[in-house]
Design an enzyme around this catalytic site. Structure first.
Site, PDB file in Angstrom:
ATOM      1  N   CYS A  80     109.299  19.923  85.132  1.00 26.66           N
ATOM      2  CA  CYS A  80     108.696  20.996  84.957  1.00 26.66           C
ATOM      3  C   CYS A  80     107.447  20.887  84.208  1.00 26.66           C
ATOM      4  O   CYS A  80     106.737  21.829  84.053  1.00 26.66           O
ATOM      5  CB  CYS A  80     109.864  21.778  84.116  1.00 26.66           C
ATOM      6  SG  CYS A  80     111.511  22.160  84.889  1.00 26.66           S
ATOM      7  N   GLY A 115     118.331  28.063  97.705  1.00 30.94           N
ATOM      8  CA  GLY A 115     119.269  28.885  96.532  1.00 30.94           C
ATOM      9  C   GLY A 115     119.859  27.657  95.814  1.00 30.94           C
ATOM     10  O   GLY A 115     119.863  26.502  96.182  1.00 30.94           O
ATOM     11  N   ARG A 191     126.119  38.982  85.386  1.00 31.05           N
ATOM     12  CA  ARG A 191     127.068  37.805  85.697  1.00 31.05           C
ATOM     13  C   ARG A 191     126.861  36.678  84.872  1.00 31.05           C
ATOM     14  O   ARG A 191     125.943  36.154  84.835  1.00 31.05           O
ATOM     15  CB  ARG A 191     126.818  37.697  87.435  1.00 31.05           C
ATOM     16  CG  ARG A 191     127.708  36.428  87.964  1.00 31.05           C
ATOM     17  CD  ARG A 191     127.594  36.371  89.476  1.00 31.05           C
ATOM     18  NE  ARG A 191     126.397  36.127  89.736  1.00 31.05           N
ATOM     19  CZ  ARG A 191     125.626  35.125  90.139  1.00 31.05           C
ATOM     20  NH1 ARG A 191     126.515  34.108  89.856  1.00 31.05           N
ATOM     21  NH2 ARG A 191     124.430  35.141  90.627  1.00 31.05           N
ATOM     22  N   CYS A 202     118.941  33.603  82.372  1.00 29.54           N
ATOM     23  CA  CYS A 202     118.393  32.353  83.223  1.00 29.54           C
ATOM     24  C   CYS A 202     117.142  32.903  83.939  1.00 29.54           C
ATOM     25  O   CYS A 202     116.950  33.714  84.333  1.00 29.54           O
ATOM     26  CB  CYS A 202     119.428  31.749  83.993  1.00 29.54           C
ATOM     27  SG  CYS A 202     121.049  31.638  83.041  1.00 29.54           S
TER      28      CYS A 202
END
Length: 381
Positions: A80, A115, A191, A202
């Site tokens: 990152c 995903g 969720r 997140c």
């Protein structure tokens, strides 16, 4: 030491870009950054391409169609922190007199992964224990969040407030993937991903985007000149069995070096873009960056100091939580955002009287160290 400037910068909107190839995204940001800097492609003497998952020689592939053939192209991967690392390396070359004007860009297409969580390492016992055990970053930060709630005078509502703040900031940013505001109740009701972190705590994992800056030793004249006051990249230290998981040692160490190099103190910082991949991360980095004293992150958040209009707005772009986190582009996008604030070009999210800004980006999770890389940059006018 000679002065190094960011003479121009740009980014694409972060989000899903179906049917758009990575080179097209990157070229869009590059051409806008070149125009913003008031230079031409022929003025670029070297190129630094930051990317994590795009494959080999991506930089050469992207600049080929721009006519930038024959000049040095450096492909940079540091998880990152890739984009910020590219800026760091470019600064070294400019300081050494190797070049006078260079292009640094970052690009990522996470939608191409289809995903799921971002892979940490190959699932191979010979490379990393965390990967073999199935560890993923939401789980790592969830453990930190659980410990934070246990040790500090903090609540789940405090964690959710970070997301509420950054989603508000993101609603003002036309480049952000998430532009809708939210409430503490909605964040907590979303969720569960890894207790205590819910979905809205997140950063989105399905996001594409690119960002670019032009760096030079020539003082820009078209607007306020943004100088790179300090640039630090460090790697993690070997952890002992009793290390405190709330102590972001790698970022604290990078920040100390950056403040010393720039000749400024944490109180001098007017605007911050930091690596809020999860809500708990922002609170930990308040302390690591010395924006708050040890144990004082939650009072700082509750005071409103890190909101737009506060003493030191953090993530006015919306941060990773709202803007999104296309890995290779993130560190550079942070610098473009801070550049805009220092030049009074941030529109409705403008931080008033911003003169010194800080960006912080960590990267990589591997067994036995507090992150693989961390970068801190301080920019000023």
């Amino acid at each position: 030491m000679r002065d190094i400037y960011i003479s121009g910068g740009a980014m694409t909107p972060f989000g899903r870009h179906p049917g758009v190839l990575a080179p097209e995204l990157a070229q869009s940001a590059i051409l806008k950054a070149i125009d913003d800097a008031g230079v031409e492609l022929k003025d670029i003497e070297a190129v630094y391409c930051a990317n994590v998952l795009g494959g080999m020689i991506l930089g050469q592939l992207i600049v080929r169609d721009l006519g930038l053939r024959g000049i040095p192209v450096y492909n940079v991967e540091n998880a990152c922190a890739s984009g910020a690392t590219g800026v760091h390396l470019a600064r070294h070359a400019l300081l050494a007199g190797e070049y006078s004007t260079v292009l640094v860009f970052g690009i990522e297409q996470l939608t191409a992964l289809g995903g799921g969580t971002i892979p940490m390492q190959r699932n191979d016992v010979k490379t990393d224990l965390y990967a073999t055990a199935g560890m993923v970053l939401p789980a790592v930060y969830a453990m930190r969040g659980t410990r934070f709630l246990h040790e500090r005078d903090a609540s789940r509502e405090d964690l959710a407030t970070v997301a509420v703040k950054n989603r508000h900031h993101g609603s003002l940013n036309e480049y952000a993937q998430q532009r809708s505001e939210t409430t503490v109740e909605e964040v907590l009701a979303s969720r569960m991903i890894a207790d205590p972190l819910t979905l809205l705590q997140c950063c989105p994992s399905q996001v594409d985007g690119a960002a670019a800056v032009v760096m030079t030793t020539r003082r820009p004249t078209q607007r306020k000149a943004v100088k790179v006051l300090s640039s630090v990249v460090v790697s993690g230290m070997r952890e002992a069995a009793d290390d405190d998981i709330l102590d972001a040692e790698i970022t604290a160490r990078a920040a100390r070096q950056a403040y010393e190099q720039a000749g400024v103190s944490p109180r001098d910082i007017n605007v911050v873009e930091l690596h809020d991949a999860f809500t708990i991360a922002e609170l930990l980095y308040y302390e690591a960056l010395q924006l708050a004293a040890p144990g004082e992150a939650v009072p700082l958040l509750r005071s409103g100091a890190t909101r737009l209009g506060g003493r030191v707005p953090v993530n006015p772009s919306g941060g990773l939580l709202a803007k999104g986190h296309p890995l290779g582009a993130t560190g550079i996008a942070q610098m473009v955002e801070v550049m805009w604030h220092l030049q009074d070009r941030a529109g409705s999210r403008q931080v008033a009287d911003a003169r010194i800004g800080l960006t912080q980006c960590t990267g990589g999770g591997i067994a036995g160290v507090d992150h693989a890389a961390s970068s801190v940059h301080i920019l000023g006018v």
